[in-house]
Design an enzyme around this catalytic site. Structure first.
Site, mmCIF file in Angstrom:
data_model
loop_
_atom_site.group_PDB
_atom_site.id
_atom_site.type_symbol
_atom_site.label_atom_id
_atom_site.label_comp_id
_atom_site.label_asym_id
_atom_site.label_seq_id
_atom_site.Cartn_x
_atom_site.Cartn_y
_atom_site.Cartn_z
ATOM 1 N N ASP A 51 -0.421 5.610 12.872
ATOM 2 C CA ASP A 51 -0.963 5.123 11.618
ATOM 3 C C ASP A 51 0.110 4.419 10.797
ATOM 4 O O ASP A 51 1.299 4.703 10.960
ATOM 5 C CB ASP A 51 -1.459 6.346 10.841
ATOM 6 C CG ASP A 51 -2.638 6.023 9.953
ATOM 7 O OD1 ASP A 51 -2.992 4.834 9.854
ATOM 8 O OD2 ASP A 51 -3.197 6.964 9.359
ATOM 9 N N LYS B 293 -12.038 -6.242 7.993
ATOM 10 C CA LYS B 293 -11.087 -5.731 8.988
ATOM 11 C C LYS B 293 -11.045 -6.610 10.222
ATOM 12 O O LYS B 293 -11.958 -7.391 10.487
ATOM 13 C CB LYS B 293 -11.446 -4.306 9.391
ATOM 14 C CG LYS B 293 -12.812 -4.189 10.048
ATOM 15 C CD LYS B 293 -13.028 -2.822 10.683
ATOM 16 C CE LYS B 293 -14.408 -2.750 11.327
ATOM 17 N NZ LYS B 293 -14.596 -1.664 12.241
ATOM 18 N N HIS C 27 0.401 2.505 6.580
ATOM 19 C CA HIS C 27 -0.231 1.915 5.406
ATOM 20 C C HIS C 27 0.740 0.965 4.758
ATOM 21 O O HIS C 27 1.918 1.280 4.601
ATOM 22 C CB HIS C 27 -0.662 3.015 4.434
ATOM 23 C CG HIS C 27 -1.732 3.870 5.020
ATOM 24 N ND1 HIS C 27 -1.464 5.043 5.670
ATOM 25 C CD2 HIS C 27 -3.075 3.668 5.106
ATOM 26 C CE1 HIS C 27 -2.597 5.551 6.121
ATOM 27 N NE2 HIS C 27 -3.598 4.740 5.804
ATOM 28 N N CYS D 274 -4.037 8.665 5.123
ATOM 29 C CA CYS D 274 -3.886 7.718 4.013
ATOM 30 C C CYS D 274 -3.420 8.373 2.715
ATOM 31 O O CYS D 274 -2.555 7.846 2.014
ATOM 32 C CB CYS D 274 -5.207 7.016 3.729
ATOM 33 S SG CYS D 274 -6.264 6.795 5.152
ATOM 34 N N ARG E 252 -11.087 15.732 13.234
ATOM 35 C CA ARG E 252 -12.431 15.326 12.798
ATOM 36 C C ARG E 252 -13.467 16.007 13.676
ATOM 37 O O ARG E 252 -13.264 16.148 14.876
ATOM 38 C CB ARG E 252 -12.591 13.799 12.915
ATOM 39 C CG ARG E 252 -11.682 13.055 11.973
ATOM 40 C CD ARG E 252 -11.873 11.572 12.081
ATOM 41 N NE ARG E 252 -10.743 10.889 11.463
ATOM 42 C CZ ARG E 252 -10.485 9.598 11.597
ATOM 43 N NH1 ARG E 252 -11.280 8.848 12.335
ATOM 44 N NH2 ARG E 252 -9.433 9.061 11.005
ATOM 45 N N GLN F 96 -2.921 9.801 15.369
ATOM 46 C CA GLN F 96 -3.058 8.360 15.141
ATOM 47 C C GLN F 96 -1.683 7.744 14.993
ATOM 48 O O GLN F 96 -0.803 8.337 14.382
ATOM 49 C CB GLN F 96 -3.788 8.130 13.814
ATOM 50 C CG GLN F 96 -5.277 8.210 13.894
ATOM 51 C CD GLN F 96 -5.888 7.813 12.563
ATOM 52 O OE1 GLN F 96 -5.418 8.211 11.509
ATOM 53 N NE2 GLN F 96 -6.938 7.016 12.626
ATOM 54 N N HIS G 8 -4.743 -0.439 5.863
ATOM 55 C CA HIS G 8 -4.643 0.632 6.862
ATOM 56 C C HIS G 8 -4.551 -0.065 8.204
ATOM 57 O O HIS G 8 -5.286 -1.022 8.444
ATOM 58 C CB HIS G 8 -5.911 1.485 6.944
ATOM 59 C CG HIS G 8 -6.407 2.029 5.647
ATOM 60 N ND1 HIS G 8 -6.255 3.327 5.291
ATOM 61 C CD2 HIS G 8 -7.085 1.433 4.635
ATOM 62 C CE1 HIS G 8 -6.823 3.538 4.121
ATOM 63 N NE2 HIS G 8 -7.335 2.406 3.699
HETATM 64 ZN ZN LIG Z 1 -5.537 4.955 6.271
#
Ligand SMILES: [Zn+2]
Ligand SMILES: [Zn+2]
Length: 586
Positions: free
Chosen positions: A328, A410, A330, A279, A308, A326, A456
């Site tokens: 991902d 979410k 945004h 992010c 992680r 990911q 996200h």
């Molecule tokens: Zn994010």
């Protein structure tokens, strides 16, 4: 599937009670065999129960029949479960030889402690249980695994025995059959057999190495993912793997998620960490200049690798790892654009999941938790927006009250595989926290700066977990467009090798993943090998095929398709791949 307490039916509750009671019975049975057994905890879980024991020796499945026999005797005796309440002093006396129970007793805030007794066996427990042991249905012990006391690798490793339990023998038999099917499809087993990936103790647990065949699948997924995102107005970006720790202090991650972050490293007197999420890099890029309301939404997509910390005890093949990529993105938008954006993400997510062959899914809308960033008003508007987006697409969903993350509501989509097991799929999260912390704004029509709305979202979750779901969904027999090797050419004799290579070259030009099995082995053995490797098409070529420029096609199912001209096979294969057709038949 997420089951909140409200949704749990009385039927589920009854089964949970029965399964947890079975754990008590197993503990009694184990104690009758090992008088020195020390007890951890024994909860009900999905489909069954477990209990953690410290035992004088390691058990293995050969020990199960004896434990099961004792359990059956206890069940046949139909002994009632009796609740007792004692003070802590009495409880400590009763469990004087049970160090783990003593630790649990110390943590009980009340002065009174609940016990449950069946016959001579007593356990520290709040309940509830069934009335008596006779109410326990059909059960079976299925596996044993090491489990650290309280999941802490600095504490002793206990032996966890897992069992399954159902109302009826019929339901148990059905479940055991499902377990057997699932074991055959286990992605760790198939990953090894099909040579897709490996994880090495020498490199560290939870760190995935993608072999050429696994990497071929990943490239197919990534190419498809990138193309679809570009078609739908995303920009593909890349951001670094490490960043200054201060960035994560500003975001709040260092404060709230420190347990999941790896320790900082020092570079020229500055602390850096490996990124746990993508992010912040996207925020920095967005903020490189003033943004007008006219250029919104900005959509940055990245296949971003993040790291992680997860305890070694919870790592599991590809589905629970320490480093993962990911898919991902945004979205930076105005509030009035949020609904359209969420609709866009839902359409993209469902299109992709569906194309990969998952057609059964469940949606969950999670709302404001007790601790939250932003105002109640903005939460309510955003939650309403999410539900309007779902309604616009006529999607059924369940509400999970209070289960949103602290920074915004979410939507989660779980998809089900062929065996009916749920996988965490797309997630769409609205964020009121980061825009504020990093002052992420746009200049509105009024000439004033306004805070952006940040979304996200991930569609597949991570490359690692998604590959695990694909492997298990298809049992390793991937559709042609995904298969790491799509075609193998099997020459009947060495003199047919030249033609086999010619076929390979022609199809390679079309982008087909093809190989020649040039080993001097019998044709039947090569066919068998191709079937084990789950290669969709085998082209058997002998003198006749060479003479006529044809190929003799076999499917991995063993089915024989008649010979066809090479040009025809090429054309048909192209159509199957381009259209992502799942059926192999030509
Ligand atoms: Zn994010
Ligand atoms: Zn209990």
């Amino acid at each position: 599937m997420v089951i909140s307490n409200e949704q749990m039916t009385t039927e589920d509750e009854k089964l949970q009670k029965m399964r947890h009671s079975a754990a008590h019975v197993m503990a009694e049975a184990v104690l009758s065999i090992f008088q020195d057994a020390k007890f951890g905890i024994g909860p009900a879980i999905e489909n069954g129960f477990y209990y953690d024991f410290e035992l004088p020796r390691s058990l293995d499945p050969d020990d199960f029949p004896l434990v099961e026999k004792k359990m059956a005797e206890i069940i046949a005796s139909n002994t009632p479960f009796v609740k007792e309440e004692v003070d802590k002093k009495e409880a400590r006396r009763l469990f004087a030889n049970q160090p783990y129970k003593l630790e649990l007793i110390d943590e009980i805030p009340d002065e009174k402690v609940n016990l449950f007794r069946q016959g001579s066996f007593v356990d520290l427990c709040r309940g509830p249980h069934v009335g008596s042991t006779g109410e326990i249905g059909a059960f079976k012990l299925i596996s044993i695994a090491g489990a650290y006391w309280r999941g802490d690798e600095h504490r002793p490793m206990l032996q966890r025995i897992y069992g399954v339990a159902f109302d009826t023998q019929k339901a148990l038999t059905k479940h055991l059959k499902e377990l057997e099917d699932a074991a055959k499809r286990d992605h760790r087993k198939l990953g090894r057999e099909l040579d897709l990936f490996s994880i090495h103790e020498e490199a560290g647990p939870g760190l995935v190495h993608w072999h050429p065949k696994g990497a071929a699948i990943r490239r197919v997924i990534e190419d498809f993912w990138k193309d679809e995102h570009i078609k739908r107005g995303y920009d593909i970006v890349y951001t670094p793997h490490i960043a200054k720790l201060d960035l994560w202090r500003t975001s709040g991650h260092w404060e709230f998620y420190r347990d999941y972050l790896y320790a900082p490293m020092e570079v020229e007197g500055q602390e850096y960490i490996v990124k746990p999420m993508n992010c912040l890099g996207h925020i920095l890029m967005y903020k490189t200049r003033l943004r007008s309301y006219r250029e919104l939404p900005v959509r940055y997509a990245e296949l971003g690798t993040v790291y992680r910390y997860e305890r070694s005890g919870v790592l599991h093949g590809l589905s629970r790892v320490r480093g993962f990529t990911q898919d991902d993105a945004h979205i930076f938008c105005r509030f009035d654009q949020l609904e359209d954006e969420v609709v866009g993400v839902l359409e993209l997510a469902l299109f992709m999941v569906d194309t990969f062959g998952f057609t059964d899914y469940q949606m969950l809308l999670s709302t404001r938790p007790e601790k939250y960033a932003g105002t109640i008003q903005v939460w309510e508007e955003a939650t309403k927006t999410l539900s309007q987006a779902l309604a616009r697409l006529k999607l059924d969903y369940d509400v999970d009250p209070g289960e949103g993350v602290f920074y915004g509501p979410k939507i989660d989509i779980k998809f089900r595989d062929t065996l009916g097991r749920g996988w965490q799929g797309p997630t769409i999260q609205v964020d009121f926290n980061l825009p504020q912390r990093f002052n992420v704004t746009y200049v509105g029509e009024d000439g004033q700066e306004h805070l952006i709305v940040m979304v996200h979202r991930t569609v597949l979750g991570s490359m690692e977990r998604f590959l695990a779901s694909l492997i298990e969904h298809y049992g390793g027999a991937f559709p042609v467009w995904i298969a790491p090797v799509q075609v193998t050419v099997i020459p009947i004799a060495d003199r047919n090798l030249d033609y086999a290579y010619k076929v390979e070259t022609e199809l390679k030009k079309e982008g087909v993943r093809i190989k020649v099995d040039a080993r001097s082995e019998r044709v039947n053995l090569k066919i068998r090998q191709a079937q084990l490797d789950k290669i969709p098409y085998m082209l058997v070529v002998g003198d006749k095929e060479v003479a006529l420029s044809t190929v003799s096609v076999r499917l991995r199912s063993g089915e024989q398709v008649s010979s066809l001209p090479l040009v025809d096979f090429k054309e048909t294969l192209r159509r199957v791949i381009v259209n992502k057709i799942k059926d192999l038949k030509l």
